[in-house]
Design an enzyme around this catalytic site. Structure first.
Site, PDB file in Angstrom:
ATOM      1  N   HIS A  62       0.843  -1.203   0.000  1.00  0.00           N
ATOM      2  CA  HIS A  62       0.000   0.000   0.000  1.00  0.00           C
ATOM      3  C   HIS A  62       0.867   1.238   0.000  1.00  0.00           C
ATOM      4  O   HIS A  62       2.091   1.152   0.075  1.00  0.00           O
ATOM      5  CB  HIS A  62      -1.009  -0.012   1.154  1.00  0.00           C
ATOM      6  N   HIS A  77       1.339   3.900   2.022  1.00  0.00           N
ATOM      7  CA  HIS A  77       1.898   4.621   3.177  1.00  0.00           C
ATOM      8  C   HIS A  77       3.419   4.707   3.079  1.00  0.00           C
ATOM      9  O   HIS A  77       4.084   3.774   2.648  1.00  0.00           O
ATOM     10  CB  HIS A  77       1.469   3.960   4.490  1.00  0.00           C
ATOM     11  N   ASP A 136       5.879   4.539   5.085  1.00  0.00           N
ATOM     12  CA  ASP A 136       6.745   3.533   5.714  1.00  0.00           C
ATOM     13  C   ASP A 136       6.737   2.200   4.963  1.00  0.00           C
ATOM     14  O   ASP A 136       7.254   1.196   5.447  1.00  0.00           O
ATOM     15  CB  ASP A 136       6.368   3.339   7.196  1.00  0.00           C
ATOM     16  N   HIS A 137       6.132   2.194   3.754  1.00  0.00           N
ATOM     17  CA  HIS A 137       6.133   0.997   2.908  1.00  0.00           C
ATOM     18  C   HIS A 137       6.699   1.276   1.517  1.00  0.00           C
ATOM     19  O   HIS A 137       6.970   0.341   0.767  1.00  0.00           O
ATOM     20  CB  HIS A 137       4.714   0.423   2.800  1.00  0.00           C
ATOM     21  N   HIS A 139      -7.378  -1.203   5.608  1.00  0.00           N
ATOM     22  CA  HIS A 139      -6.355  -0.286   6.145  1.00  0.00           C
ATOM     23  C   HIS A 139      -6.246   0.912   5.200  1.00  0.00           C
ATOM     24  O   HIS A 139      -6.267   2.068   5.618  1.00  0.00           O
ATOM     25  CB  HIS A 139      -5.038  -1.039   6.262  1.00  0.00           C
ATOM     26  N   ASP A 178      -0.030  -4.243   6.027  1.00  0.00           N
ATOM     27  CA  ASP A 178      -0.720  -3.783   7.233  1.00  0.00           C
ATOM     28  C   ASP A 178      -2.173  -4.250   7.277  1.00  0.00           C
ATOM     29  O   ASP A 178      -3.022  -3.605   7.895  1.00  0.00           O
ATOM     30  CB  ASP A 178      -0.688  -2.246   7.322  1.00  0.00           C
ATOM     31  N   HIS A 201       4.927  -5.123  10.311  1.00  0.00           N
ATOM     32  CA  HIS A 201       5.338  -4.455  11.555  1.00  0.00           C
ATOM     33  C   HIS A 201       5.505  -5.440  12.705  1.00  0.00           C
ATOM     34  O   HIS A 201       4.786  -6.443  12.788  1.00  0.00           O
ATOM     35  CB  HIS A 201       4.300  -3.405  11.987  1.00  0.00           C
TER      36      HIS A 201
HETATM   37 FE    FE Z   1       2.789   0.473   8.033  1.00  0.00          FE
HETATM   38 ZN    ZN Z   2       0.088   1.423   6.532  1.00  0.00          ZN
END
Ligand code: FE
Ligand code: ZN
Length: 254
Positions: A55, A57, A59-60, A113, A132, A170
């Protein structure tokens, strides 16, 4: 055989490198950063075929641009996220297939998410890279999707073979486990798992992967049938999706 390398970055993000020894092909799932991936690839002498994003975001996906510049890899993500994935190349949808050597990667869409979330499932290898959507003993927050969508997405993952290894993005296991225990304190399998998790974390070891079987036995978001959970929420006999919705709401403020 596939080799799975797990890189822990930014406190609790896992980046996965998947390497097929026969073809020499490598993919990386959700590169939050490029440098640790580039370093690892260089050390092994592995070229990079794919970035697989679950996805959009940050942090990905933050490593996408540098990885593509440095390795010439192809960036894959959900088709509906084309506009918000850096250096996007290939859009995938439900049931699409990719290959790493001879290893088939099946794409499943799992909105909840985010609306464009996808997971990558290595069917013959029993490996699931679920970003996530599903966490060990937990699930992602509903930032964009509805509870109905997330419930349906989780049901798809729950239906995968029991031995499927669950590689989430995570290390949230311990906090998730505390919540799980708060809603189902009489679950003995959960209690035992929490002890193993505490021991791993004391030694700074990863609690990922788990398996679909372990999640079915311990993850409250997979256990809306549990009478103990239903009693806790005061929702005995309610619709499964309503129990899920109440659980997710309670976790948001836990
Ligand atoms: Fe994440
Ligand atoms: Zn995420």
């Amino acid at each position: 055989m596939l080799k799975i390398i797990q890189l822990l970055v930014l406190n609790d993000n896992y980046i996965y490198l998947i390497h097929d020894e026969i073809s020499g092909e490598t993919a990386v799932v959700d590169p939050a950063l490029a440098e640790p991936v580039i370093d690892y690839l260089a050390k092994q002498g592995w070229p990079l075929k794919y970035v697989l994003n679950t996805h959009h975001h940050l942090d990905h996906v933050e490593g996408n641009t540098a990885l593509k510049q440095r390795t010439g890899c192809t960036v894959v993500a959900g088709q509906t996220d084309a506009h918000r994935i850096p250096d996007f190349d290939i859009g995938v949808s439900e049931g699409d297939a990719l290959f790493l050597g001879q290893h088939k990667i099946k794409v499943m869409i799992t909105p909840g998410h985010t609306t464009g979330h996808v997971v990558y499932y290595f069917e013959k290898d029993d490996l699931l890279f679920c970003g996530d959507t599903l966490f060990v003993m937990g699930c992602g927050r509903l930032f964009e999707g509805t509870p109905e969508q997330m419930y349906a997405s989780l049901q798809k993952l729950k239906a995968l073979p029991a031995e499927t290894k669950v590689y989430c993005a995570h290390e949230y296991t311990q906090a998730n486990g505390k919540f799980a225990l708060s809603v189902e304190s009489d679950n003995q399998v959960l209690q035992d798992k929490l002890q193993r998790v505490a021991e791993l974390r004391r030694n700074n070891l990863s609690t990922v992967p788990s398996t679909i079987a372990e999640e079915i036995a311990t993850n409250p978001f997979f256990r809306t049938e549990s009478l103990s959970i239903q009693k806790n929420l005061d929702l005995v006999g309610a619709e499964q999706v309503d129990i899920f919705t109440a659980l997710r709401k309670r976790k948001d403020v836990f």
